[in-house]
Enzyme design. Structure first.
Site, short mmCIF file in Angstrom:
data_model
loop_
_atom_site.label_atom_id
_atom_site.label_comp_id
_atom_site.label_asym_id
_atom_site.label_seq_id
_atom_site.Cartn_x
_atom_site.Cartn_y
_atom_site.Cartn_z
N GLU A 182 0.84 -1.20 0.00
CA GLU A 182 0.00 0.00 0.00
C GLU A 182 0.88 1.25 0.00
O GLU A 182 0.39 2.35 0.23
CB GLU A 182 -0.98 0.01 1.17
N SER A 200 -10.04 3.75 13.22
CA SER A 200 -9.38 2.58 12.64
C SER A 200 -9.35 1.42 13.63
O SER A 200 -9.43 0.25 13.23
CB SER A 200 -7.97 2.92 12.15
N ASN A 247 5.15 -0.76 12.19
CA ASN A 247 4.11 -1.19 11.25
C ASN A 247 4.74 -1.44 9.89
O ASN A 247 5.39 -0.56 9.32
CB ASN A 247 3.02 -0.12 11.15
N HIS A 303 -3.09 -8.86 12.24
CA HIS A 303 -2.41 -7.67 11.71
C HIS A 303 -1.97 -6.82 12.90
O HIS A 303 -2.75 -6.60 13.83
CB HIS A 303 -3.38 -6.90 10.81
N LYS A 361 -5.58 -6.19 21.96
CA LYS A 361 -6.93 -5.61 22.07
C LYS A 361 -7.93 -6.39 21.21
O LYS A 361 -9.03 -6.70 21.66
CB LYS A 361 -6.92 -4.17 21.50
N CYS A 408 -3.60 -2.72 4.39
CA CYS A 408 -2.71 -3.75 4.97
C CYS A 408 -3.18 -5.17 4.68
O CYS A 408 -2.53 -6.13 5.08
CB CYS A 408 -2.60 -3.54 6.48
N SER A 416 -7.42 -1.33 6.33
CA SER A 416 -8.35 -0.20 6.48
C SER A 416 -9.07 0.06 5.17
O SER A 416 -8.57 -0.20 4.09
CB SER A 416 -7.58 1.06 6.87
N THR A 435 3.82 4.98 15.07
CA THR A 435 3.41 3.66 14.54
C THR A 435 3.87 3.49 13.09
O THR A 435 3.24 2.78 12.32
CB THR A 435 1.89 3.43 14.68
N1 COA Z 1 2.23 4.35 30.20
C1 COA Z 1 1.55 3.29 29.71
N2 COA Z 1 0.55 3.42 28.80
C2 COA Z 1 0.24 4.66 28.38
C3 COA Z 1 0.91 5.80 28.85
C4 COA Z 1 1.97 5.60 29.81
N3 COA Z 1 2.66 6.63 30.30
N4 COA Z 1 0.38 6.89 28.27
C5 COA Z 1 -0.61 6.44 27.44
N5 COA Z 1 -0.70 5.10 27.51
C6 COA Z 1 -1.58 4.19 26.78
C7 COA Z 1 -3.00 4.67 26.64
O1 COA Z 1 -3.76 4.39 27.79
C8 COA Z 1 -3.44 3.87 25.42
O2 COA Z 1 -3.73 2.55 25.78
P1 COA Z 1 -5.23 1.95 25.65
O3 COA Z 1 -5.67 2.22 24.24
O4 COA Z 1 -5.03 0.49 25.91
O5 COA Z 1 -6.03 2.69 26.65
C9 COA Z 1 -2.19 3.81 24.57
O6 COA Z 1 -1.10 4.14 25.44
C10 COA Z 1 -2.17 4.77 23.40
O7 COA Z 1 -2.49 6.03 23.91
P2 COA Z 1 -3.48 7.02 23.10
O8 COA Z 1 -3.58 8.28 23.89
O9 COA Z 1 -4.72 6.30 22.68
O10 COA Z 1 -2.54 7.24 21.83
P3 COA Z 1 -2.64 8.30 20.68
O11 COA Z 1 -3.97 8.96 20.66
O12 COA Z 1 -1.44 9.15 20.78
O13 COA Z 1 -2.52 7.41 19.35
C11 COA Z 1 -3.09 5.66 17.81
C12 COA Z 1 -2.66 6.00 19.24
C13 COA Z 1 -3.00 4.16 17.61
C14 COA Z 1 -4.55 6.08 17.59
C15 COA Z 1 -2.18 6.39 16.79
O14 COA Z 1 -0.85 6.01 17.00
C16 COA Z 1 -2.57 6.13 15.36
O15 COA Z 1 -3.43 6.80 14.81
N6 COA Z 1 -1.86 5.19 14.66
C17 COA Z 1 -2.11 4.88 13.26
C18 COA Z 1 -3.40 4.10 13.02
C19 COA Z 1 -3.36 2.70 13.50
O16 COA Z 1 -2.31 2.11 13.67
N7 COA Z 1 -4.57 2.10 13.64
C20 COA Z 1 -4.71 0.74 14.09
C21 COA Z 1 -5.74 -0.03 13.35
S1 COA Z 1 -5.28 -0.30 11.66
#
Ligand code: COA
Length: 397
Positions: free
Chosen positions: A87, A209, A284, A241, A250, A119, A316, A160
């Protein structure tokens, strides 16, 4: 009516190998720039490092590096098809697989095509490959998944990113994994992640996502079961994935809950843990990530002979597929486990400044004619662009 029908042969993965970028960055470096605890990435996302390609690496060089040991071992006499899943394509028209075909010296009597659906597409490639081999068990198919994951800098998605390629030889009487015939599929039009033609980086609604992934996995599992797939309790390991490894944990908890499984959270997490070792350090790799999960599991200490592995592949947009396979006796003799682990350790550690410079440089290489500096230690390199023609060569050239 054909009265000479014999039972169909086992079809599946006969060989598997991977490649990744020459560099790695510890996510603590990004945590420093983002002003968050490293634990957010190490624990919250389940990621410790990400691979960063050298200036003369891309999806083609990683794909060729992943496939080279397979061709070296098996030759190409029986090879009829190369399916290139990505992709993060480097051309809107020409398949990246055609460059790989030349770099590997494959015969001209081979079909080559590129497949795209975020993906997910390597899983489509694997299923198409299995169908081709089932039709003619003398033929083999090379499936390659190769991607460089790029999100907008300084966005929440940046930690990521990653880069990697997995190559798999699909054949009859496979040495590693026999694919079972039941598969479950699911498609729903959802804007959780996409990359318009004008953009070098993906646009992502991260939270959407995650929920779209979980919905799709649930749908694909239900379809798999309705078509004769194994019960949840009959599966020993699950390869999901892994855009970040916590996502697999999760998703697995989510699927188990939706099915009313009695397995404890510890038991569920233990089913995923052995599949995360490579993705945790590579980041990733989009299409390759579910097969890097498989490789990490296969390279682990556990003897998997006769065990059932279920695959939950998500792309996605969104498409998901669930299928399963049984590990073949003697599979370990077909692996390259020590070399795989050594490859991850051999990457050069870069700091945040060097990583940012590599990203900026890679973005300009796609737009302008340029020579790429010699950096990679991989067998093939991206030498530059001349008159909009990408140049690839053996690194020894
Ligand atoms: N210690 C331990 N864990 C911590 C922490 C710390 N100090 N601070 C935050 N966390 C945890 C949060 O609780 C969360 O865990 P949970 O989801 O199990 O509750 C995790 O870390 C991520 O934190 P969050 O605030 O949700 O992260 P973010 O908003 O900065 O972004 C994504 C996370 C995945 C949404 C972002 O990286 C993204 O958009 N990635 C690309 C898309 C993707 O990969 N999608 C997946 C499906 S294809």
């Amino acid at each position: 009516m054909n009265t000479n029908q014999t039972s169909s042969p086992a079809v599946g993965i006969d060989d598997i190998a991977f490649a990744t970028g020459a560099n790695r960055i510890d996510l603590a470096e990004l945590a420093g720039r983002f002003g968050v605890e490293p634990a957010k990435y190490y624990v919250g996302l389940g990621q410790s490092e990400m691979s960063v390609p050298a200036a003369d690496e891309d999806i083609v060089t990683m794909a060729a590096a992943a496939a080279a040991p397979i061709i070296e071992r098996h030759g190409s006499d029986r090879l009829r098809t190369v399916l290139f899943a990505t992709e993060s394509g480097i051309d809107q028209s020409k398949s990246a697989g055609v460059y790989v075909h030349r770099l590997l010296g494959l015969p001209q009597a081979v079909r080559v095509v590129e497949l795209k659906q975020a993906c997910y597409s390597a899983t489509a490639a694997l299923q198409f490959a299995a169908a081709l081999v089932a039709r003619n068990p003398e033929e083999t198919v090379l499936v390659i998944a190769s991607d460089v994951a790029r999100y907008e800098l300084h966005s929440n998605a940046e930690p990521t990113q990653g880069a990697g390629a997995v190559a798999m030889l699909v054949a009859a009487d496979p040495a590693i994994l026999e694919l079972e015939t039941a598969t479950g599929v699911y498609t729903q039009d959802v804007m959780d992640f996409w990359r318009p033609n004008h953009s070098a980086t993906a646009i992502v609604d991260g939270k959407l996502s995650i929920s779209a992934y979980q919905d799709a996995i649930e749908g694909a599992w239900a379809d798999y079961r309705s078509r004769g797939g194994a019960d949840f309790s009959e599966v020993d390991h699950f390869c999901y994935h892994q855009p970040f490894t916590k996502m697999a944990i999760k998703a697995h908890r989510h699927l188990a809950k939706s099915l009313g499984s009695e397995r404890t959270q510890e038991e569920l997490d233990a089913q995923i843990e052995p599949t995360t070792g490579y993705n945790r350090r590579i980041g990733n790799s989009y299409t390759a990530s579910v097969y890097l999960a498989l490789l990490a599991l296969l390279d682990g200490d556990d003897d998997l002979t006769g065990r059932r592995i279920a695959f939950l592949s998500y792309g996605s947009g969104a498409v998901a597929e669930c299928f399963s396979g049984i590990v073949r006796p003697g599979y370990r003799s077909a692996l390259r486990s020590d070399a795989n682990r050594a490859r991850l350790d051999a990457r050069t550690v870069v700091d945040d400044a060097r990583y940012l410079q590599l990203l900026e440089d890679a973005a300009s290489a796609d737009v302008h004619d340029s020579d790429r500096p010699r950096e990679t230690g991989a067998p093939f390199r991206f030498a530059g662009v001349v008159g909009d023609r990408r140049q690839y060569e053996p690194t020894s050239a």
